[in-house]
Design a protein around this motif. Structure first.
Motif, short mmCIF file in Angstrom:
data_model
loop_
_atom_site.label_atom_id
_atom_site.label_comp_id
_atom_site.label_asym_id
_atom_site.label_seq_id
_atom_site.Cartn_x
_atom_site.Cartn_y
_atom_site.Cartn_z
N SER A 178 -18.27 8.69 -59.25
CA SER A 178 -18.86 9.78 -60.06
C SER A 178 -19.01 9.63 -61.39
CB SER A 178 -18.20 11.13 -59.69
OG SER A 178 -18.75 12.45 -59.97
N ASN A 179 -19.52 8.28 -61.74
CA ASN A 179 -19.58 8.16 -63.37
C ASN A 179 -20.90 8.70 -63.94
OD1 ASN A 179 -17.42 6.36 -63.30
ND2 ASN A 179 -18.46 4.71 -62.44
N SER A 180 -21.88 9.37 -63.13
CA SER A 180 -23.08 9.66 -63.61
C SER A 180 -23.89 10.82 -62.84
CB SER A 180 -23.93 8.54 -63.79
OG SER A 180 -25.51 9.20 -64.25
N GLU A 181 -23.82 12.02 -63.39
CA GLU A 181 -24.29 13.08 -62.48
C GLU A 181 -25.95 12.75 -62.15
OE1 GLU A 181 -23.72 16.07 -61.20
OE2 GLU A 181 -21.53 15.61 -61.57
N PHE A 182 -26.41 11.98 -63.19
CA PHE A 182 -28.07 11.52 -62.91
C PHE A 182 -28.09 10.74 -61.77
CE2 PHE A 182 -27.70 12.30 -67.54
CZ PHE A 182 -28.67 13.32 -67.79
N ILE A 183 -27.05 9.71 -61.65
CA ILE A 183 -27.17 8.81 -60.47
C ILE A 183 -26.65 9.36 -59.05
CG2 ILE A 183 -25.61 6.99 -59.27
CD1 ILE A 183 -25.52 5.63 -62.12
N LEU A 184 -25.91 10.42 -59.22
CA LEU A 184 -25.56 11.32 -57.97
C LEU A 184 -26.94 11.80 -57.38
CD1 LEU A 184 -22.18 12.87 -59.05
CD2 LEU A 184 -22.57 11.25 -57.42
N LYS A 185 -27.45 12.69 -58.17
CA LYS A 185 -28.60 13.51 -57.78
C LYS A 185 -29.77 12.67 -57.42
CE LYS A 185 -27.45 17.46 -60.83
NZ LYS A 185 -27.95 18.17 -62.12
N ASP A 186 -29.92 11.50 -58.05
CA ASP A 186 -31.11 10.72 -57.98
C ASP A 186 -30.85 9.96 -56.69
OD1 ASP A 186 -33.57 9.30 -58.69
OD2 ASP A 186 -32.26 7.72 -58.52
N SER A 187 -29.52 9.59 -56.30
CA SER A 187 -29.34 8.84 -54.82
C SER A 187 -29.46 9.71 -53.91
CB SER A 187 -27.82 8.25 -55.01
OG SER A 187 -27.62 7.45 -56.22
N VAL A 188 -28.92 11.07 -53.92
CA VAL A 188 -29.36 11.83 -52.78
C VAL A 188 -30.70 11.97 -52.46
CG1 VAL A 188 -28.94 14.16 -51.75
CG2 VAL A 188 -27.10 12.96 -53.03
N LYS A 189 -31.53 12.06 -53.74
CA LYS A 189 -32.91 12.35 -53.58
C LYS A 189 -33.77 11.01 -52.75
CE LYS A 189 -37.13 12.90 -56.16
NZ LYS A 189 -37.66 13.16 -57.80
N VAL A 190 -33.19 9.93 -53.28
CA VAL A 190 -33.67 8.56 -52.69
C VAL A 190 -33.27 8.49 -51.33
CG1 VAL A 190 -33.45 5.97 -52.98
CG2 VAL A 190 -33.70 7.32 -54.79
N PHE A 191 -32.17 8.91 -50.74
CA PHE A 191 -31.65 8.57 -49.41
C PHE A 191 -32.52 9.56 -48.60
CE2 PHE A 191 -27.16 7.38 -51.42
CZ PHE A 191 -27.63 6.28 -51.60
N GLU A 192 -32.62 10.78 -49.01
CA GLU A 192 -33.48 11.96 -48.39
C GLU A 192 -34.95 11.27 -48.06
OE1 GLU A 192 -31.38 16.10 -49.49
OE2 GLU A 192 -33.15 15.16 -50.34
N HIS A 193 -35.31 10.48 -48.90
CA HIS A 193 -36.86 9.98 -48.90
C HIS A 193 -36.65 8.91 -47.89
CE1 HIS A 193 -40.67 8.70 -50.33
NE2 HIS A 193 -40.28 7.32 -50.18
N TYR A 194 -35.97 7.94 -48.13
CA TYR A 194 -36.00 6.94 -47.05
C TYR A 194 -35.55 7.39 -45.74
CZ TYR A 194 -37.37 3.44 -50.64
OH TYR A 194 -38.23 2.58 -51.29
N LEU A 195 -34.78 8.16 -45.52
CA LEU A 195 -34.27 8.57 -44.13
C LEU A 195 -35.47 9.06 -43.19
CD1 LEU A 195 -30.68 10.41 -44.51
CD2 LEU A 195 -31.35 8.24 -43.32
#
Length: 225
Positions: A178-195
């Motif tokens: 959890s080093n970056s809130e930007f990474i946390l939010k963006d990663s979930v967005k990316v994973f949802e898209h690719y799923l």
């Protein structure tokens, strides 16, 4: 009675903590659940990861832990299973792991089988964890994390699961470190898209950074409806 496989995108994704938390959630729902470890390297005696599961679940080691039913193969050297086994003049017997899973599945409602390392770890030079999952077709829960590089590892893992026709039951996004809130939010967005893009119809459950596992619980109801 069901067996779920808990896989990771790499060695330090947080599989053991996720498996323990999954088991704790089910235990609190009055489900007769047990965890199993495919193989353990870098320790002696009862699998360290099994011990971690029990600590998170808030229970003592069980008879099936002490007699190594929950993890028949434990090797001293911290390496890939094929090398750790070779260094002790052993070979991992898949039939023995399958027999342990069957025994546990006869005793418990749900078995959570934690993998070792990432998805494409060699068990022998000619047989990988992916080969095992392709054969067994266990519903797989993939654990990702917020470390740099995790998007790449996660998407590669999703692609190979799709290619091997391995059923994906869900994705766990471990917030640690959890080093970056930007990474946390963006990663979930990316994973949802690719799923969605890969036609995986499964949920994402996020695990926050947890300091006190004994007094914390994660809602995994999306996985067990």
């Amino acid at each position: 009675m069901s067996i779920y496989f808990i896989a990771g995108i790499d060695t330090d994704a947080g599989k053991s903590f996720a498996t323990g938390l999954l088991a704790k959630y089910l235990l609190n729902k009055q489900v007769n659940v047990v965890t199993q470890k495919f193989a353990q390297t870098g320790c002696k005696g009862v699998s360290e990861d099994i011990q971690t599961h029990r600590e998170i679940m808030g229970i003592e080691l069980m008879d099936v832990d002490n007699d190594k039913t929950t993890c028949p193969f434990v090797f001293d050297y911290p390496a890939s299973p094929h090398l750790a086994a070779e260094m002790q003049n052993e070979t991992i017997d898949i039939d023995k792991i399958n027999n342990s899973s069957k025994q546990l599945n006869d005793m418990f409602e749900i078995v959570l089988l934690e993998g070792v390392g990432g998805l494409n770890v060699p068990i022998t030079l000619d047989y990988s964890l992916l080969d095992f999952l392709e054969e067994k077709k266990y519903p797989t829960i993939l654990v990702s994390s917020s470390k740099l590089g995790s998007i790449n590892h996660t998407l590669l893992s999703l692609e190979i699961l799709q290619k091997r026709n391995i059923p994906l039951h869900g994705l766990i996004y471990n917030h640690f470190p959890s080093n970056s809130e930007f990474i946390l939010k963006d990663s979930v967005k990316v994973f949802e898209h690719y799923l969605k893009k890969m036609n995986f119809n499964c949920p994402i459950v996020e695990i926050p950074v947890i300091d006190d596992f004994k007094n914390s619980e994660v809602d995994f109801s999306a996985f067990f409806k």
